[in-house]
Design an enzyme around this catalytic site. Structure first.
Site, short mmCIF file in Angstrom:
data_model
loop_
_atom_site.label_atom_id
_atom_site.label_comp_id
_atom_site.label_asym_id
_atom_site.label_seq_id
_atom_site.Cartn_x
_atom_site.Cartn_y
_atom_site.Cartn_z
N ASN A 193 0.83 -1.20 0.00
CA ASN A 193 0.00 0.00 0.00
C ASN A 193 0.87 1.25 0.00
O ASN A 193 0.73 2.14 0.83
CB ASN A 193 -0.94 -0.02 1.21
CG ASN A 193 -2.19 0.80 0.98
OD1 ASN A 193 -2.29 1.94 1.40
ND2 ASN A 193 -3.15 0.22 0.30
N HIS A 220 -1.15 4.40 0.48
CA HIS A 220 -1.74 4.48 -0.85
C HIS A 220 -3.21 4.86 -0.79
O HIS A 220 -3.69 5.66 -1.60
CB HIS A 220 -1.57 3.13 -1.56
CG HIS A 220 -1.87 3.15 -3.03
ND1 HIS A 220 -3.04 2.68 -3.56
CD2 HIS A 220 -1.12 3.58 -4.07
CE1 HIS A 220 -3.01 2.80 -4.87
NE2 HIS A 220 -1.86 3.36 -5.22
N CYS A 221 -3.93 4.31 0.19
CA CYS A 221 -5.36 4.58 0.31
C CYS A 221 -5.65 6.05 0.59
O CYS A 221 -6.72 6.54 0.24
CB CYS A 221 -5.96 3.74 1.44
SG CYS A 221 -5.83 1.96 1.21
N ARG A 222 -4.69 6.75 1.19
CA ARG A 222 -4.95 8.09 1.72
C ARG A 222 -4.27 9.19 0.91
O ARG A 222 -4.22 10.34 1.35
CB ARG A 222 -4.51 8.14 3.18
CG ARG A 222 -5.12 7.01 4.01
CD ARG A 222 -4.58 6.97 5.42
NE ARG A 222 -4.99 5.75 6.11
CZ ARG A 222 -4.77 5.49 7.39
NH1 ARG A 222 -4.12 6.39 8.13
NH2 ARG A 222 -5.16 4.37 7.93
#
Length: 698
Positions: free
Chosen positions: A309, A358-360
């Site tokens: 991520n 990665h999500c944020r």
């Protein structure tokens, strides 16, 4: 009867009104921004509102084709984050060193708050701007814009109905298109950015969540829509091997380049081992846009660490770390897969296995990028008089490409790179010819271009550090052997003696070698580690200090390569705590855990490269909820190598050996600085023999 009927109707209307009012009120509350109650996955109350996903979404015709979907490893002008933050300030500071950090804030007041935080933390404000818009959460990857270039070379954003009933988040692509002044396209597929990755040349992948969340569309219809809007002609839709609540592809995989993919790796004891290995095997069998199979790289995540991520941001890779013993190995995995990139790790307690860096964050594509499209030569090419290199160079800025600054740089057999000007053919097309080479020659190359906007670009993105490679005909390799296998010498104190060593090249290609000398002695040191201070203690750091300054270290810079054996005993509770070591620089490694008692030998490689000077710490951290058990009787033996005076040398230390030839090397044993005794050392011979890249001669 009429009165009764009216009363009945009034009751019925009241019931229906209340029934319909619940989702409307809930949706309205959510729209006001209940970020404190939101998580990465759907809350139970949100699940009841999924029918409202994309409520205000507007579909549009697709871009003019052919469309190119921008990859994460393409050139980025910035990155999109949101306040309140979901990432540590250290990440923001790092990103703002090179690119524009666009922070989503509600308005001027919040912008001023963020500016103050950035200033106090040393963030480069000249690389910060602000998008004023309400949001529901900080998962900009999931709801953020997807970037494309249409058939005219113009940039645009593809919007989609976000797979969460979070209407403010769902509007961010629309806001971002207006913010950048580029076109907006509406693709009516419910989706999420964490479940999508693309190679930038027409291949993308998601888990089958995209099928589950679009039951009204056939698989063929979804494929057609991603082709029309994103230019994707091969869409790999796979089961989620993690089998988690989120089903996002970035929780286990990542395109690193057009022909490279990173897949998480777990031990065979992991519940999802078979599924993850099957996924890695699937991608290894798939054809890339270059016509080769994917190079599959692995990163070890035994405890579901979020290492995949990560965020690729131009020539940097930002990796979420957990502060555990596996972090260093994760960084090394990225460095091996992406030579030439700067890999930077960030330890943060807020990273979760399925929700991390990665999500944020969401890269903002360089909308004026200089793009090189090229299908490289790979593998074994026929022996030809010359090798044609074609490229399409597009300046999306609208500025002129400098025809005298479009090059192919090529290298023969790992030698220096030579520049060839590419000839402008027509439009955006360029051509050059690499001269033909003898059978078995290794040819490495990369492309370079520059335009009047001040941009320059290479292909592959990182250039010379990781070029395209092919062989002229069948590859030929060197084949090294060494005689004798061991060197022994007897020398009077104060004198020196030469011994002979011969390197043979039994192959068909030039052998390059380099010899290094290692002379050291092994010493053992015994230490007693403090018992647990209390059998009810939890998460304490009572430690024993190892002050190496007082040990017979002959010189600074001694490398920490330890062999550690230790014993400990408890009352045999099955979930005893963990054993830790911490270096003077702050690197901490857990070298064992979960054992009631026993003797263990550990090769502690986490500290390689650090000096064995200063104060090191060792301690036991007890397990929570173990009923109050205590680790006692802990002893440790640390084995380390201590260099002595450099009595071993070779001449020559570097050189070449022609095919079917040999080279003599003189090994010099110099006793002038030694007392009487026996000394051992090792010659390490590194070469370009792919089968035997390193030989140790004792």
């Amino acid at each position: 009867m009429i009165i009764q009927s009216n009363c009945g109707m009034n009751k019925l209307h009241t019931f229906l009104f209340c029934f319909l009012l619940f989702p409307v009120l809930a949706f309205s509350q959510e729209k006001r921004g209940l970020e404190d109650t939101l998580t990465h996955h759907l809350q139970p109350w949100e699940a009841k509102l999924k029918h409202l996903n994309g409520k205000d979404f507007v579909a549009t015709p697709p871009p003019v084709g052919p469309v190119r979907n921008v990859a994460e490893f393409d050139r980025m002008q910035g990155v999109l984050i949101r306040y309140p933050f979901g990432i540590p300030m250290a990440v923001i500071k790092e990103m703002a060193e090179d690119v524009m950090v666009t922070t989503i804030v509600t308005g001027t007041s919040q912008e001023n708050t963020v500016r103050g935080q950035y200033t106090s933390n040393g963030v480069n404000l000249s690389n910060c701007n602000f998008l004023h818009a309400p949001t529901n959460s900080y998962w900009t990857r999931d709801y953020g814009p997807w970037y494309v270039f249409d058939g005219n070379g113009d940039p645009g954003i593809v919007d989609f109905p976000y797979n969460r009933p979070r209407p403010y988040d769902d509007e961010i692509p629309v806001k971002m298109a207006a913010f950048l002044g580029i076109d907006l396209y509406g693709m009516d597929i419910e989706h999420t950015g964490g479940n999508y990755m693309t190679d930038g040349m027409g291949i993308s992948s998601s888990t089958d969540l995209v099928w589950t969340e679009n039951p009204s569309l056939t698989h063929a219809q979804i494929d057609q829509m991603v082709l029309n809007y994103l230019g994707i002609n091969t869409y790999h839709v796979v089961p989620d091997p993690n089998n988690t609540y989120i089903d996002h592809i970035d929780c286990w995989g990542k395109f690193l380049d057009t022909d490279k993919i990173l897949i998480r790796e777990v031990p065979p004891s992991h519940s999802q081992y078979d599924e993850i290995e099957a996924t890695a095997a699937f991608y290894a069998s798939q054809t890339t846009s270059y016509g080769t199979n994917f190079e599959v790289y692995r990163v070890y995540t035994p405890n579901n660490e979020p290492y995949t991520n990560s965020l690729i941001l131009n020539n940097k890779v930002l990796v979420p770390l957990k502060g555990t013993s596996w972090d260093d190995e994760a960084i090394q995995s990225y460095e091996e897969a992406m030579p030439g990139y700067e890999v930077i790790g960030f330890v943060y307690s807020g990273w979760d296995p399925t929700d991390a860096l990665h999500c944020r964050t969401k890269g903002v594509a360089d909308i004026g990028m200089l793009h090189i499209r090229h299908l490289p030569i790979h593998g074994n090419a026929p022996v030809l008089p010359q090798y044609q290199i074609d490229a399409e160079v597009t300046a999306h800025s609208g500025q002129t490409v400098y025809n005298d600054s479009v090059f192919v740089f090529y290298s023969l057999n790992d030698g220096p790179f030579t520049a060839l000007n590419m000839t402008h053919v027509a439009g955006n097309d360029y051509i050059a010819y690499i001269p033909g080479q003898p059978e078995g020659s290794k040819i490495a190359y990369y492309l370079y271009a520059a335009d009047a906007s001040g941009r320059s670009e290479t292909h592959p993105f990182i250039g010379a550090a990781d070029p395209h490679i092919f062989f002229s005909g069948q590859p030929l390799f060197p084949d090294i052997s060494v005689m004798p296998a061991e060197v022994n010498a007897t020398c009077a104190t104060g004198g020196s003696v030469p011994e002979s060593l011969t390197l043979y090249n039994n192959g068909q290609f030039l052998l390059n070698y380099q010899i290094s000398c290692n002379v050291s002695v092994t010493e053992d040191f015994n230490y007693t580690v403090s018992n647990s201070p209390s059998k009810y203690a939890y998460d304490y750091n009572t430690y024993t200090e190892l002050n190496w300054t007082g040990q017979p270290v002959s010189q600074s810079g001694v490398i920490a390569g330890w062999g550690i054996s230790y014993t400990w005993s408890t009352d045999n509770y099955a979930y005893e705590g963990s054993f830790y070591v911490k270096s003077p620089s702050g690197t901490t490694a857990m070298i064992a855990s979960g054992n009631a008692n026993g003797t263990y030998t550990v090769s502690l490689n986490h500290f390689n490269g650090q000096e064995m000077n200063g104060i090191w710490q060792i301690w036991i951290q007890d397990s929570y909820g173990d009923g109050g058990h205590q680790a006692t009787g802990i002893t440790m033996t640390i084995t380390r190598e201590v260099p002595v005076s450099s009595w071993l040398s070779v001449n020559p230390a570097t050189g070449t050996v022609n095919p079917s030839d040999n080279e003599g090397v003189t090994v010099i044993c110099d006793a002038s600085g030694l007392s009487e005794g026996m000394f051992e050392g090792t010659l390490t011979i590194a070469s370009n023999d792919p089968d035997t890249p390193e030989i140790n001669v004792p």
